[in-house]
Design a protein around this motif. Structure first.
Motif, PDB file in Angstrom:
ATOM      1  N   GLY A   1       0.834  -1.203   0.000  1.00 14.63           N
ATOM      2  CA  GLY A   1       0.000   0.000   0.000  1.00 14.63           C
ATOM      3  C   GLY A   1       0.863   1.245   0.000  1.00 14.63           C
ATOM      4  N   HIS A   2       0.562   2.174   0.904  1.00 13.76           N
ATOM      5  CA  HIS A   2       1.344   3.365   1.216  1.00 13.76           C
ATOM      6  C   HIS A   2       1.238   4.496   0.201  1.00 13.76           C
ATOM      7  CE1 HIS A   2       4.311   5.820   3.199  1.00 13.76           C
ATOM      8  NE2 HIS A   2       5.018   5.885   2.102  1.00 13.76           N
ATOM      9  N   THR A   3       1.264   4.219  -1.083  1.00  7.64           N
ATOM     10  CA  THR A   3       1.323   5.283  -2.079  1.00  7.64           C
ATOM     11  C   THR A   3      -0.034   5.952  -2.312  1.00  7.64           C
ATOM     12  OG1 THR A   3       0.928   3.744  -3.896  1.00  7.64           O
ATOM     13  CG2 THR A   3       3.221   4.161  -3.282  1.00  7.64           C
ATOM     14  N   HIS A   4      -1.102   5.355  -1.776  1.00  9.93           N
ATOM     15  CA  HIS A   4      -2.471   5.854  -1.964  1.00  9.93           C
ATOM     16  C   HIS A   4      -2.885   5.813  -3.431  1.00  9.93           C
ATOM     17  CE1 HIS A   4      -2.947   8.135   2.128  1.00  9.93           C
ATOM     18  NE2 HIS A   4      -2.331   6.975   2.241  1.00  9.93           N
ATOM     19  N   GLU A   5      -2.310   4.868  -4.154  1.00 10.65           N
ATOM     20  CA  GLU A   5      -2.682   4.642  -5.544  1.00 10.65           C
ATOM     21  C   GLU A   5      -2.821   3.146  -5.780  1.00 10.65           C
ATOM     22  OE1 GLU A   5       0.245   6.391  -8.030  1.00 10.65           O
ATOM     23  OE2 GLU A   5      -0.169   8.451  -7.404  1.00 10.65           O
TER      24      GLU A   5
ATOM     25  N   THR B   1      -0.740  -3.146  -5.467  1.00 12.96           N
ATOM     26  CA  THR B   1      -0.681  -2.022  -4.537  1.00 12.96           C
ATOM     27  C   THR B   1      -2.100  -1.495  -4.356  1.00 12.96           C
ATOM     28  OG1 THR B   1       1.528  -1.433  -5.318  1.00 12.96           O
ATOM     29  CG2 THR B   1       0.329   0.233  -4.069  1.00 12.96           C
ATOM     30  N   ALA B   2      -2.552  -1.465  -3.105  1.00 11.86           N
ATOM     31  CA  ALA B   2      -3.933  -1.065  -2.834  1.00 11.86           C
ATOM     32  C   ALA B   2      -4.036   0.443  -2.646  1.00 11.86           C
ATOM     33  CB  ALA B   2      -4.442  -1.761  -1.575  1.00 11.86           C
ATOM     34  N   PRO B   3      -5.160   1.036  -3.066  1.00 18.39           N
ATOM     35  CA  PRO B   3      -5.427   2.432  -2.710  1.00 18.39           C
ATOM     36  C   PRO B   3      -5.833   2.488  -1.242  1.00 18.39           C
ATOM     37  CG  PRO B   3      -7.340   1.492  -3.786  1.00 18.39           C
ATOM     38  CD  PRO B   3      -6.271   0.427  -3.812  1.00 18.39           C
ATOM     39  N   PRO B   4      -5.968   3.656  -0.669  1.00 17.88           N
ATOM     40  CA  PRO B   4      -6.417   3.717   0.725  1.00 17.88           C
ATOM     41  C   PRO B   4      -7.876   3.300   0.840  1.00 17.88           C
ATOM     42  CG  PRO B   4      -6.352   5.921  -0.209  1.00 17.88           C
ATOM     43  CD  PRO B   4      -5.734   5.001  -1.229  1.00 17.88           C
ATOM     44  N   LEU B   5      -8.219   2.620   1.936  1.00 17.02           N
ATOM     45  CA  LEU B   5      -9.628   2.380   2.194  1.00 17.02           C
ATOM     46  C   LEU B   5     -10.280   3.640   2.750  1.00 17.02           C
ATOM     47  CD1 LEU B   5     -11.909   0.271   2.155  1.00 17.02           C
ATOM     48  CD2 LEU B   5     -11.478  -0.057   4.587  1.00 17.02           C
ATOM     49  N   PHE B   6      -9.474   4.454   3.461  1.00 15.92           N
ATOM     50  CA  PHE B   6     -10.048   5.696   3.969  1.00 15.92           C
ATOM     51  C   PHE B   6      -8.989   6.793   4.131  1.00 15.92           C
ATOM     52  CE2 PHE B   6     -11.072   8.652   7.362  1.00 15.92           C
ATOM     53  CZ  PHE B   6     -12.229   9.205   6.838  1.00 15.92           C
TER      54      PHE B   6
END
Length: 305
Positions: free
Chosen positions: A240-244, A261-266
């Motif tokens: 994660g981390h990159t918010h993309e 790589t996951a986007p933010p959930l919130f």
């Protein structure tokens, strides 16, 4: 086997008009799925569980929001996998001990130096994660085949294993010195000894590497080493981390590797939010990646990855 992959949740107290709206949408989305309530469904949190790791109350709020609702879906404690991110660091401890912590991090310890240091009786790095570790012990019930501040390995079945690598080990958690801000990118070393030991001991067909920071945030030696290990031994990386959101597929002569790589959930209800559901087959590795995207109508729908 299905893995619900969440990252960068940034949970805090006292913000129901924001984070609770998104979480209600998230759980409603899962409740619609008949394929989630099975013994072969797990949830993976790849870091930044809370907004501020210095607050035990933030972790208690996370548990209040997630524990019972996940259990109702059949995702009990033994089906939850977590690794810490930079927001999960206790910055209050870092502030009090920056004259010890920063000189060690800025010395750019080598692979062997860092591996030896985190196994010495006097190392200080575990103090950064005290609140997170207490939370993880309560929230996740799966026994690790090897657990250490640098990482932990788990078997989800006889054929599927997960290793959670702590990439925030040397992170400064956004702490701001008098002359600006400590930059994590390029300074993040990791504990490779634990990863190698687990990898040698476990002979499962499919191996999954979970870490908060993508590879390009690690120090030069750490990035090279984890890249080599992943290419040779793992079929899936979750970060994660990159918010993309991003998905990369690498093909090698005798294997393939998928990096998600996951986007933010919130972050806020008006932001670009989402999560993914990754299907894994022991014989074939990653078979499907479904991205779920938050909309202005305040629900999750099929997204484009």
């Amino acid at each position: 086997m299905k893995l619900i992959h969440l990252s960068d949740l940034h949970i805090r107290q006292g913000w129901p008009e924001e984070q609770d709206v998104v979480l209600d949408g998230f759980f409603e989305d899962l409740q619609k799925r008949s394929d989630i309530a099975s013994d072969e469904t797990f949830i993976v949190f790849s870091g930044d569980i809370v907004q501020a790791g210095s607050s035990k109350d933030h972790y208690l709020e996370f548990e209040r929001l997630f524990d019972s609702r996940l259990s109702e879906l059949g995702i009990t404690a033994t089906k939850r996998i977590c690794t810490p991110g930079n927001h999960d660091i206790c910055t209050r401890w870092l502030t009090d001990n920056k004259t010890i912590h920063e000189p060690f991090v800025s010395s750019n310890p080598s692979e062997r130096e860092l591996n030896e240091y985190v196994r010495s009786p006097n190392h200080i790095l575990s103090h950064k994660f005290e609140n997170y570790l207490e939370f993880e012990a309560r929230f996740c019930g799966r026994n690790s085949h090897q657990k250490h501040i640098g990482g932990a390995g788990y078997l989800l079945s006889d054929e599927v294993g997960v290793y959670c690598l702590n990439t925030a080990l040397l992170s400064s958690g956004g702490l701001k010195p008098s002359n600006g801000k400590y930059q994590d990118k390029g300074r993040l070393g990791v504990d490779t000894r634990g990863l190698h030991q687990w990898n040698q001991e476990q002979r499962c067909k499919t191996k999954i590497l979970v870490m908060h920071h993508p590879l390009d945030w690690l120090s030069d030696w750490a990035s090279r080493e984890i890249t080599a290990v992943a290419q040779q031994n793992f079929q899936l990386i979750l970060s994660g981390h990159t918010h993309e959101q991003d998905v990369l597929h690498y093909t090698f002569p005798k294997s393939s590797l998928v990096s998600v790589t996951a986007p933010p959930l919130f972050t806020s209800k008006a932001a670009d939010l989402g999560y993914s559901i990754v299907s894994v087959c022991p014989e074939r590795g990653v078979t499907e990646i479904e991205y779920r995207q938050w909309t202005r109508r305040r629900n999750f729908v099929s997204g484009v990855r």
